[in-house]
Design a protein around this motif. Structure first.
Motif, PDB file in Angstrom:
ATOM      1  N   UNK A  16      40.210  43.347  36.712  1.00 25.47           N
ATOM      2  CA  UNK A  16      39.134  44.268  37.332  1.00 25.47           C
ATOM      3  C   UNK A  16      39.302  45.631  37.180  1.00 25.47           C
ATOM      4  N   UNK A  17      40.660  45.970  36.833  1.00 24.38           N
ATOM      5  CA  UNK A  17      41.073  47.422  36.543  1.00 24.38           C
ATOM      6  C   UNK A  17      41.054  47.738  35.166  1.00 24.38           C
ATOM      7  N   UNK A  18      39.945  48.258  34.434  1.00 20.59           N
ATOM      8  CA  UNK A  18      40.083  48.518  32.934  1.00 20.59           C
ATOM      9  C   UNK A  18      39.558  49.817  32.637  1.00 20.59           C
ATOM     10  N   UNK A  19      39.974  50.350  31.609  1.00 20.50           N
ATOM     11  CA  UNK A  19      39.484  51.782  31.260  1.00 20.50           C
ATOM     12  C   UNK A  19      38.436  51.635  29.973  1.00 20.50           C
ATOM     13  N   UNK A  20      37.526  52.860  29.749  1.00 24.85           N
ATOM     14  CA  UNK A  20      36.943  52.822  28.608  1.00 24.85           C
ATOM     15  C   UNK A  20      37.620  53.300  27.470  1.00 24.85           C
ATOM     16  N   UNK A 139      41.398  38.486  23.372  1.00 27.48           N
ATOM     17  CA  UNK A 139      41.430  39.780  23.638  1.00 27.48           C
ATOM     18  C   UNK A 139      42.601  40.279  24.646  1.00 27.48           C
ATOM     19  N   UNK A 140      43.049  39.383  25.478  1.00 25.83           N
ATOM     20  CA  UNK A 140      44.207  39.685  26.261  1.00 25.83           C
ATOM     21  C   UNK A 140      45.535  39.819  25.237  1.00 25.83           C
ATOM     22  N   UNK A 141      45.516  39.013  24.330  1.00 24.05           N
ATOM     23  CA  UNK A 141      46.728  38.899  23.253  1.00 24.05           C
ATOM     24  C   UNK A 141      46.659  40.372  22.746  1.00 24.05           C
ATOM     25  N   UNK A 142      45.577  40.804  22.336  1.00 28.30           N
ATOM     26  CA  UNK A 142      45.435  42.044  21.589  1.00 28.30           C
ATOM     27  C   UNK A 142      45.425  43.491  22.455  1.00 28.30           C
ATOM     28  N   UNK A 143      45.904  43.055  23.724  1.00 32.18           N
ATOM     29  CA  UNK A 143      46.180  44.298  24.501  1.00 32.18           C
ATOM     30  C   UNK A 143      44.955  44.911  25.574  1.00 32.18           C
ATOM     31  N   UNK A 144      43.870  43.923  25.642  1.00 27.26           N
ATOM     32  CA  UNK A 144      42.776  44.181  26.363  1.00 27.26           C
ATOM     33  C   UNK A 144      42.644  43.266  27.687  1.00 27.26           C
ATOM     34  N   UNK A 145      42.227  43.746  28.576  1.00 33.04           N
ATOM     35  CA  UNK A 145      41.988  43.132  29.929  1.00 33.04           C
ATOM     36  C   UNK A 145      40.427  42.708  29.902  1.00 33.04           C
ATOM     37  N   UNK A 146      40.127  41.505  30.539  1.00 35.20           N
ATOM     38  CA  UNK A 146      38.880  41.182  30.355  1.00 35.20           C
ATOM     39  C   UNK A 146      38.539  40.452  31.935  1.00 35.20           C
ATOM     40  N   UNK A 147      37.212  40.174  32.258  1.00 37.90           N
ATOM     41  CA  UNK A 147      36.930  39.203  33.385  1.00 37.90           C
ATOM     42  C   UNK A 147      35.624  38.597  33.005  1.00 37.90           C
ATOM     43  N   UNK A 148      35.302  37.546  33.717  1.00 37.89           N
ATOM     44  CA  UNK A 148      34.083  36.736  33.447  1.00 37.89           C
ATOM     45  C   UNK A 148      33.206  37.104  34.870  1.00 37.89           C
ATOM     46  N   UNK A 149      31.809  37.212  34.330  1.00 39.26           N
ATOM     47  CA  UNK A 149      30.759  37.506  35.364  1.00 39.26           C
ATOM     48  C   UNK A 149      29.631  36.906  35.212  1.00 39.26           C
ATOM     49  N   UNK A 150      28.580  36.608  36.137  1.00 36.36           N
ATOM     50  CA  UNK A 150      27.483  35.796  36.176  1.00 36.36           C
ATOM     51  C   UNK A 150      26.579  36.152  36.916  1.00 36.36           C
ATOM     52  N   UNK A 151      25.849  37.362  36.136  1.00 32.79           N
ATOM     53  CA  UNK A 151      24.672  37.917  36.814  1.00 32.79           C
ATOM     54  C   UNK A 151      23.525  37.187  36.396  1.00 32.79           C
ATOM     55  N   UNK A 179      41.090  48.576  28.026  1.00 30.03           N
ATOM     56  CA  UNK A 179      42.496  48.590  28.126  1.00 30.03           C
ATOM     57  C   UNK A 179      42.832  48.485  29.672  1.00 30.03           C
ATOM     58  N   UNK A 180      43.854  47.514  30.103  1.00 22.74           N
ATOM     59  CA  UNK A 180      44.025  47.537  31.450  1.00 22.74           C
ATOM     60  C   UNK A 180      44.701  48.804  32.184  1.00 22.74           C
ATOM     61  N   UNK A 181      44.358  49.042  33.315  1.00 27.76           N
ATOM     62  CA  UNK A 181      44.746  50.244  33.999  1.00 27.76           C
ATOM     63  C   UNK A 181      45.650  49.802  35.378  1.00 27.76           C
ATOM     64  N   UNK A 182      45.523  48.628  35.483  1.00 24.25           N
ATOM     65  CA  UNK A 182      46.328  47.743  36.517  1.00 24.25           C
ATOM     66  C   UNK A 182      46.514  46.396  36.277  1.00 24.25           C
ATOM     67  N   UNK A 183      47.822  45.690  36.642  1.00 28.81           N
ATOM     68  CA  UNK A 183      48.061  44.268  36.257  1.00 28.81           C
ATOM     69  C   UNK A 183      47.382  43.515  37.677  1.00 28.81           C
ATOM     70  N   UNK A 184      46.901  42.422  37.049  1.00 31.75           N
ATOM     71  CA  UNK A 184      46.273  41.357  38.361  1.00 31.75           C
ATOM     72  C   UNK A 184      47.457  41.234  39.072  1.00 31.75           C
ATOM     73  N   UNK A 185      47.377  40.815  40.457  1.00 32.36           N
ATOM     74  CA  UNK A 185      48.309  40.217  41.270  1.00 32.36           C
ATOM     75  C   UNK A 185      48.686  38.870  40.973  1.00 32.36           C
ATOM     76  N   UNK A 186      49.675  38.376  41.645  1.00 30.33           N
ATOM     77  CA  UNK A 186      50.117  37.001  41.455  1.00 30.33           C
ATOM     78  C   UNK A 186      49.007  36.199  41.982  1.00 30.33           C
ATOM     79  N   UNK A 187      48.914  34.753  41.637  1.00 25.05           N
ATOM     80  CA  UNK A 187      47.861  33.791  41.837  1.00 25.05           C
ATOM     81  C   UNK A 187      48.505  32.513  42.203  1.00 25.05           C
ATOM     82  N   UNK A 188      47.559  31.790  43.147  1.00 28.50           N
ATOM     83  CA  UNK A 188      48.372  30.577  43.746  1.00 28.50           C
ATOM     84  C   UNK A 188      48.108  29.435  42.758  1.00 28.50           C
TER      85      UNK A 188
END
Ligand SMILES: Cc1cc2nc3c(=O)[nH]c(=O)nc-3n(C[C@H](O)[C@H](O)[C@H](O)COP(=O)(O)O)c2cc1C
Length: 200
Positions: A16-20, A139-151, A179-188
């Motif tokens: 959720x923390x990504x840059x332009x 994308x992540x393997x290439x150094x990008x961070x992504x999320x999945x949205x459903x609007x 590009x990620x600006x912050x890493x995601x936290x741990x997940x259960x």
């Protein structure tokens, strides 16, 4: 891919923390999408998935459309939160990938194979999900961070008009990335023995 398949799958997370900005070129992003679209399987090899890559002002426009649409239908209080999420997490990225399923292909299959009539829309969603996972992971393997949205379906009509999308293409998901600006936290992770059974 830099990582092997297992490592890449494990590294894929929701960002959720990504840059332009992007560590790879626009052509390389397009190659990732092309690779998935050519190699991900589909029911009856129907290849019903359609993908649209929005960069620059097009990416910004998508999130403006989303905000304009939501503003009309949710309360001012709820909209404040939505607007902050879109501005800080989604629109703040480098681009957005739109995933569609081509209902012309689905309908053609339904007519050709009536026995599976009810299954084809489900299988279309499943192949879309496979494309989403493949692209998300690459994308992540290439150094990008992504999320999945459903609007969708709220934004479907405006999106179709804005980018002259075939009205038979049904929007399934939106994947903002940067590009990620912050890493995601741990997940259960729930215990495997509740989720995987082996009989031998
Ligand atoms: C089918 C599916 C739908 C999802 N929909 C959304 C969504 O609409 N908005 C969102 O922020 N995340 C969405 N997610 C992301 C999940 O919340 C996330 O993948 C999950 O919490 C696990 O975290 P991880 O991606 O970091 O492994 C979705 C994920 C899947 C697989």
């Amino acid at each position: 891919m830099t990582r092997n398949f297992k490592e890449a799958l494990k590294h894929r997370r929701t960002y959720y923390h990504i840059s332009n900005s992007s560590p790879i070129s626009d052509n390389e992003i397009k190659e990732i999408i092309d690779f998935a679209v050519e190699n991900v399987p589909s029911a009856f090899n129907s290849q019903s998935t359609r993908v649209v890559l929005l960069l620059g002002q097009n990416h910004k426009r998508l999130w403006d459309i989303t905000k304009e649409t939501l503003k009309r239908i949710v309360s001012a209080e709820v909209f404040k939160g939505t607007e902050a999420k879109i501005d800080k997490s989604l629109a703040a990225g480098y681009g957005t990938i739109l995933f569609f399923e081509d209902n012309a292909v689905v309908e053609q299959l339904q007519n050709s194979f009536p026995t599976y009539y009810d299954k084809f829309p489900i299988w279309a969603q499943q192949t879309s999900a496979m494309h989403q996972l493949a692209i998300w992971t690459m994308l992540e393997d290439a150094g990008l961070g992504a999320s999945l949205q459903h609007y969708n379906p709220l934004i479907d009509e405006t999106v179709c008009v804005e980018w002259h999308i075939d009205p038979k293409w049904e929007l399934v998901a939106q994947m903002p990335f940067g590009a990620p600006t912050e890493q995601p936290g741990p997940k259960e992770i729930k215990p495997l023995n509740e989720r995987v059974l082996v009989f031998k």
